[in-house]
Design a protein around this motif. Structure first.
Motif, PDB file in Angstrom:
ATOM      1  N   GLY A 227      49.694  39.444  26.299  1.00  0.00           N
ATOM      2  CA  GLY A 227      51.014  38.823  26.240  1.00  0.00           C
ATOM      3  C   GLY A 227      51.434  38.225  27.556  1.00  0.00           C
ATOM      4  N   VAL A 228      50.466  37.615  28.255  1.00  0.00           N
ATOM      5  CA  VAL A 228      50.744  36.997  29.553  1.00  0.00           C
ATOM      6  C   VAL A 228      50.260  35.554  29.533  1.00  0.00           C
ATOM      7  CG1 VAL A 228      50.565  39.190  30.790  1.00  0.00           C
ATOM      8  CG2 VAL A 228      48.541  37.755  30.534  1.00  0.00           C
ATOM      9  N   PRO A 229      50.822  34.691  30.364  1.00  0.00           N
ATOM     10  CA  PRO A 229      50.323  33.319  30.461  1.00  0.00           C
ATOM     11  C   PRO A 229      49.002  33.269  31.214  1.00  0.00           C
ATOM     12  CG  PRO A 229      52.129  33.645  32.003  1.00  0.00           C
ATOM     13  CD  PRO A 229      52.041  34.902  31.178  1.00  0.00           C
ATOM     14  N   PRO A 230      48.259  32.163  31.105  1.00  0.00           N
ATOM     15  CA  PRO A 230      46.961  32.057  31.786  1.00  0.00           C
ATOM     16  C   PRO A 230      47.032  32.278  33.293  1.00  0.00           C
ATOM     17  CG  PRO A 230      47.205  30.301  30.159  1.00  0.00           C
ATOM     18  CD  PRO A 230      48.528  31.001  30.239  1.00  0.00           C
ATOM     19  N   ALA A 231      48.126  31.819  33.935  1.00  0.00           N
ATOM     20  CA  ALA A 231      48.230  31.980  35.382  1.00  0.00           C
ATOM     21  C   ALA A 231      48.271  33.452  35.782  1.00  0.00           C
ATOM     22  CB  ALA A 231      49.468  31.256  35.903  1.00  0.00           C
ATOM     23  N   VAL A 232      49.029  34.245  35.041  1.00  0.00           N
ATOM     24  CA  VAL A 232      49.111  35.682  35.354  1.00  0.00           C
ATOM     25  C   VAL A 232      47.773  36.360  35.081  1.00  0.00           C
ATOM     26  CG1 VAL A 232      50.252  37.844  34.738  1.00  0.00           C
ATOM     27  CG2 VAL A 232      51.584  35.733  34.926  1.00  0.00           C
ATOM     28  N   LEU A 233      47.081  35.948  34.000  1.00  0.00           N
ATOM     29  CA  LEU A 233      45.754  36.508  33.733  1.00  0.00           C
ATOM     30  C   LEU A 233      44.815  36.212  34.894  1.00  0.00           C
ATOM     31  CD1 LEU A 233      43.730  37.872  31.821  1.00  0.00           C
ATOM     32  CD2 LEU A 233      43.268  35.605  30.850  1.00  0.00           C
ATOM     33  N   GLY A 234      44.892  35.006  35.444  1.00  0.00           N
ATOM     34  CA  GLY A 234      44.059  34.675  36.595  1.00  0.00           C
ATOM     35  C   GLY A 234      44.356  35.557  37.793  1.00  0.00           C
ATOM     36  N   HIS A 235      45.652  35.847  38.030  1.00  0.00           N
ATOM     37  CA  HIS A 235      46.010  36.722  39.145  1.00  0.00           C
ATOM     38  C   HIS A 235      45.516  38.140  38.906  1.00  0.00           C
ATOM     39  CE1 HIS A 235      48.168  33.474  40.852  1.00  0.00           C
ATOM     40  NE2 HIS A 235      49.215  33.507  40.039  1.00  0.00           N
ATOM     41  N   LEU A 236      45.568  38.619  37.634  1.00  0.00           N
ATOM     42  CA  LEU A 236      45.062  39.953  37.323  1.00  0.00           C
ATOM     43  C   LEU A 236      43.559  40.041  37.582  1.00  0.00           C
ATOM     44  CD1 LEU A 236      47.000  40.715  34.014  1.00  0.00           C
ATOM     45  CD2 LEU A 236      47.315  41.854  36.208  1.00  0.00           C
ATOM     46  N   CYS A 237      42.853  38.959  37.259  1.00  0.00           N
ATOM     47  CA  CYS A 237      41.413  38.928  37.537  1.00  0.00           C
ATOM     48  C   CYS A 237      41.142  38.924  39.036  1.00  0.00           C
ATOM     49  CB  CYS A 237      40.775  37.715  36.875  1.00  0.00           C
ATOM     50  SG  CYS A 237      40.840  37.735  35.062  1.00  0.00           S
ATOM     51  N   ASP A 238      41.933  38.152  39.798  1.00  0.00           N
ATOM     52  CA  ASP A 238      41.762  38.124  41.249  1.00  0.00           C
ATOM     53  C   ASP A 238      42.042  39.488  41.872  1.00  0.00           C
ATOM     54  OD1 ASP A 238      41.158  35.456  41.024  1.00  0.00           O
ATOM     55  OD2 ASP A 238      43.189  34.770  41.493  1.00  0.00           O
ATOM     56  N   ALA A 239      42.967  40.232  41.250  1.00  0.00           N
ATOM     57  CA  ALA A 239      43.321  41.548  41.791  1.00  0.00           C
ATOM     58  C   ALA A 239      42.335  42.620  41.369  1.00  0.00           C
ATOM     59  CB  ALA A 239      44.728  41.936  41.328  1.00  0.00           C
ATOM     60  N   GLY A 240      41.393  42.294  40.502  1.00  0.00           N
ATOM     61  CA  GLY A 240      40.418  43.275  40.049  1.00  0.00           C
ATOM     62  C   GLY A 240      40.910  44.158  38.922  1.00  0.00           C
ATOM     63  N   ALA A 241      42.105  43.883  38.406  1.00  0.00           N
ATOM     64  CA  ALA A 241      42.631  44.685  37.302  1.00  0.00           C
ATOM     65  C   ALA A 241      41.906  44.380  36.003  1.00  0.00           C
ATOM     66  CB  ALA A 241      44.129  44.428  37.147  1.00  0.00           C
ATOM     67  N   VAL A 242      41.447  43.143  35.853  1.00  0.00           N
ATOM     68  CA  VAL A 242      40.706  42.701  34.674  1.00  0.00           C
ATOM     69  C   VAL A 242      39.401  42.076  35.156  1.00  0.00           C
ATOM     70  CG1 VAL A 242      40.693  41.151  32.687  1.00  0.00           C
ATOM     71  CG2 VAL A 242      42.814  42.323  33.332  1.00  0.00           C
ATOM     72  N   VAL A 243      38.298  42.408  34.464  1.00  0.00           N
ATOM     73  CA  VAL A 243      36.977  41.909  34.866  1.00  0.00           C
ATOM     74  C   VAL A 243      36.736  40.542  34.247  1.00  0.00           C
ATOM     75  CG1 VAL A 243      34.495  42.317  34.779  1.00  0.00           C
ATOM     76  CG2 VAL A 243      36.074  44.237  35.081  1.00  0.00           C
ATOM     77  N   ARG A 244      36.426  39.582  35.091  1.00  0.00           N
ATOM     78  CA  ARG A 244      36.094  38.226  34.630  1.00  0.00           C
ATOM     79  C   ARG A 244      34.719  37.832  35.156  1.00  0.00           C
ATOM     80  NH1 ARG A 244      40.244  33.600  35.782  1.00  0.00           N
ATOM     81  NH2 ARG A 244      40.679  33.632  33.551  1.00  0.00           N
ATOM     82  N   GLU A 245      33.886  37.296  34.250  1.00  0.00           N
ATOM     83  CA  GLU A 245      32.561  36.809  34.612  1.00  0.00           C
ATOM     84  C   GLU A 245      32.621  35.285  34.679  1.00  0.00           C
ATOM     85  OE1 GLU A 245      29.135  36.324  35.959  1.00  0.00           O
ATOM     86  OE2 GLU A 245      29.611  38.414  35.460  1.00  0.00           O
ATOM     87  N   VAL A 246      32.484  34.736  35.866  1.00  0.00           N
ATOM     88  CA  VAL A 246      32.644  33.299  36.052  1.00  0.00           C
ATOM     89  C   VAL A 246      31.507  32.527  35.385  1.00  0.00           C
ATOM     90  CG1 VAL A 246      32.839  31.447  37.753  1.00  0.00           C
ATOM     91  CG2 VAL A 246      33.880  33.678  38.215  1.00  0.00           C
ATOM     92  N   ARG A 247      30.307  33.015  35.457  1.00  0.00           N
ATOM     93  CA  ARG A 247      29.138  32.302  34.923  1.00  0.00           C
ATOM     94  C   ARG A 247      28.710  32.885  33.566  1.00  0.00           C
ATOM     95  NH1 ARG A 247      24.925  31.803  39.849  1.00  0.00           N
ATOM     96  NH2 ARG A 247      24.003  30.347  38.334  1.00  0.00           N
TER      97      ARG A 247
END
Length: 607
Positions: A376-396
């Protein structure tokens, strides 16, 4: 003409049989007398094509005549598979009720599903066909009572065929597949396909060849089913195996290897009745055929139970493009088996277990859109959560076939569970901010936002309201703002700036903050920890304390000299220097007010 005896048709009675029974009950020589009374041509079509006219002419209920017409129209859809010239009857059914069942008119029906006996189309006494023109349904023209005829039990295959044609369902233990809600024309097409070419080495007869006319001829026509349907599906699979072995070895598709027999079966692939037979063909072909499967209309049916599928079908199941799978195959990240197609072509097959493993692995990852919806968050906040390590994102993630998106679902679940377990509801009217509102416009730099989100993710910063989606969780603004620089700098001053604005020494202000006398916010400014004092905090400080240096300045003396004259007034907040000297002392406003009141009372007592 008005008939003496009238009655409605039976629910399962044929349209022609109804008028024949009416004729017999009213002592007419045949149904043709009914047609004459209606002033129409001497044919069944004349009676059945105009039910309203027939009902008025004969004094019958319109619904009765309409029912007979509907039954006959249904039988007409059988086209070339409707009996002509003779009846086929079940003697045990006639003993229960003397009327002609509509199902008996189908040319492929040889047995009664209800009693499990063969039908009779010739008289037991005189061996003549049971012609349509005979006067009574229950008797032969020679006068023999058909109910007295002996019954011959039907074989399981005959019962399977007859049940399928009569009711649309077929359930015979140990014989053929179970069938449900099968249309009559589909059942007839399937039976014809299985019986027309029983020998794989012999070419099938033309489809317009003469159809069996009598029960005995039809029994002979259906005889191949005795072996094909017995011990289902093993006998049928052995038959398919033999056809594959005898087919042209140079053909690399099922159409070419199995020939007309399979092409007729393939035409029925849109109907569920053919699927058990198509699946049996597919299972045998998987094990014994070295050509390509899944390139015709039966692909969807065969692939349901196939152990391997073509790359195109695999791409459809996984949810990626065919070119993407080809790319992964060329990189060696997808194990495929090459198969020759045509003269020089190649197609690739993938094991179904591998496809299912890939699908299962991809389910553990989600796209950004799905992740935003879940939190329930906008894409920008999801990106910040990924940068903070709260959510795991695989770039490739696109380079890995087993990842269905850049976001790991397990990390979303862990983040959500931590936030739910670290809530601390507080009944306060302080300003709040929702998690989905934490974006770049609120922060001084990304490091500050990362720090705030890390505090939220670890539970160091608790939500005061946790309802709905994670993005709707609310946090106290003052707690969140400790990690932000720009908003607080807009509202207040750093310790250095406050020192310059007030003239108080930097060390003294830092000492007041350290002792808790002056409240402040700890924020990150350009990556460095910094203390910010807002006007509200400084006003609260001045309402409680007055610096000793300010009092000394007003009295024209020094702070050290004034400290010796204050008597009972306590000095707090002083910073002790290495040499023992004190600096930055404070006097409580309450103490000053108390001393002033006492001095006033003393003056009043000694005027």
């Amino acid at each position: 003409m008005t008939l003496i005896h009238t009655f409605p048709p039976q629910p399962d009675e044929s349209g022609r049989g109804y008028y024949r029974r009416l004729s017999s009950a009213n002592a007419l020589s045949s149904w043709k007398d009914l047609a004459r009374c209606c002033g129409e041509r001497l044919s069944f079509d004349a009676l059945l094509a105009h039910p309203d006219h027939v009902s008025r002419s004969l004094g019958l209920e319109p619904d009765w005549c309409q029912k007979a017409t509907v039954q006959d129209d249904l039988a007409r859809t059988w086209r070339g598979l409707r009996r002509h010239g003779r009846d086929a009857v079940c003697v045990q059914c006639l003993r229960e009720s003397v009327h002609l069942r509509m199902a008996w008119e189908h040319a492929y029906l040889v047995a009664c599903p209800a009693h499990g006996v063969l039908l009779h189309d010739t008289c037991t006494a005189c061996s003549t066909p049971l012609r349509f023109e005979r006067e009574h349904i229950g008797f032969c023209e020679c006068g023999f009572d058909l109910c007295a005829s002996p019954s011959e039990p039907a074989t399981p295959a005959q019962l399977w065929v007859s049940s399928l044609l009569a009711t649309g369902d077929a359930t015979v233990e140990g014989c053929g597949p179970e069938m449900e809600r099968t249309a009559t024309d589909v059942a007839a097409g399937l039976i014809n396909m299985l019986c027309r070419q029983p020998d794989p080495a012999v070419e099938a007869r033309r489809r317009n060849a003469s159809a069996p006319s009598g029960v005995h001829e039809l029994v002979a026509f259906l005889r191949p089913l005795e072996d094909l349907l017995a011990n289902w599906p093993f006998n049928f699979q052995s038959h398919v195996s033999e056809r594959l072995r005898l087919g042209p070895p140079v053909r690399r598709t099922l159409n070419g290897r199995l020939g007309t027999w399979y092409r007729q079966l393939r035409k029925l692939s849109d109907h569920e009745a053919s699927h058990p037979f198509i699946r049996a063909v597919g299972l045998v072909a998987q094990a014994e055929f070295d050509g390509v499967l899944g390139l015709d209309a039966t692909a969807e049916v065969i692939n349901k139970e196939a152990t391997s599928v073509l790359l195109m079908e695999a791409a459809k199941r996984i949810g990626v493009t065919y070119d993407s799978l080809l790319n992964h195959r060329s990189k060696g990240s997808l194990d495929c088996r090459p198969i020759k197609s045509g003269t020089n072509g190649l197609v690739y097959q993938v094991a179904v277990t591998e496809v299912e493993a890939i699908i299962e692995a991809r389910r553990l990852w989600a796209t950004d859109e799905v992740a935003c919806t879940m939190l329930g968050v906008p894409p920008a906040v999801l990106g910040h959560l990924c940068d903070a390590g709260a959510v795991v994102r695989e770039v490739r993630w696109k380079e890995d076939l087993r990842k269905g998106g850049p976001i790991e679902l397990a990390s979303l679940q862990r983040f959500t569970e931590r936030l739910r377990s670290s809530t601390s509801p507080e009944q306060t009217s302080s300003k709040r901010i929702k998690l989905r509102e934490l974006s770049a416009r609120h922060v001084g730099d990304k490091k500050a936002l990362t720090c705030a989100l890390q505090a939220i993710a670890t539970g160091a910063l608790c939500a005061v309201k946790a309802e709905g989606f994670v993005g709707d969780y609310e946090y106290l603004w003052n707690d969140v703002a400790k990690h932000y620089a720009r908003p607080l700098l807009d509202q207040g001053l750093t310790v250095q700036a406050l020192s310059e604005a007030t003239g108080y020494k930097h060390e003294s202000i830092s000492s007041w903050v350290s002792q808790g006398l002056l409240k402040s916010f700890d924020v990150l400014l350009r990556g460095q920890l910094c203390r910010v004092v807002t006007p509200t905090q400084f006003n609260e400080f001045r309402r409680q304390f007055v610096p000793l240096s300010d009092l000394a300045r007003e009295l024209g003396t020094k702070s050290s000299a004034l400290a010796q004259k204050l008597g009972s007034i306590q000095i707090v907040g002083s910073q002790v220097l290495p040499g023992g000297e004190r600096r930055g002392g404070l006097v409580r406003m309450a103490d000053l007010a108390r001393v002033a009141v006492q001095d006033q009372r003393a003056d009043d007592a000694n005027p």
